[in-house]
Design an enzyme around this catalytic site. Sequence first.
Site: not given
Length: 179
Positions: A134-138
């Site tokens: 779940i790409p919270c780094h984006r």
Amino acid sequence: MVYTAHYGSPLGRILLAGREGALVGLWFEGQKYFPGSVRAETAENEDTPVLRQAAQWLDRYFAGERPAIGELNLAPSGSEFRKEIWNMLCEIPYGEVTTYGRLAKEFASRYAGANMSAQAAGGAVGHNPISIIIPCHRVVGANGSLTGYAGGVDKKLALLTHEGADLSGLFVPKTGSAL
């Protein structure tokens, strides 16, 4: 019972957690909120199908592939608000970024009349229990700041670089959260 396994990534050790056939957690060891929402009894078991699948997904990701999030059965624990923000994160394509403010506006537009601040969106993003997948780094600050990643800004920058994101307008803040 929550089953766990460790994964050796190029960015450090990761703890995977699964329950009832679904991935419920993925954290860099030592990150903020580690190990998050896992409150049940745990047992190490790398042979659990969902944990093997998550490790294979990560193998492919770190090898430069772009595996689909939908390949995995995900069951992050959180409020309905947080779950909706996490679902929105899954819509951000590889190599792209959005801001906390844009997430808040998108949430408000989907739920007419909802009042949402960038800080509220940031709180939900920061508590994402299934990092990387779940790409919270984006998600970045409105000014391009790479702040707010519970795994650390160094890992956020490495993940965005790995995905080929345009880093030209982004910067590492001198002070702030999750440095």
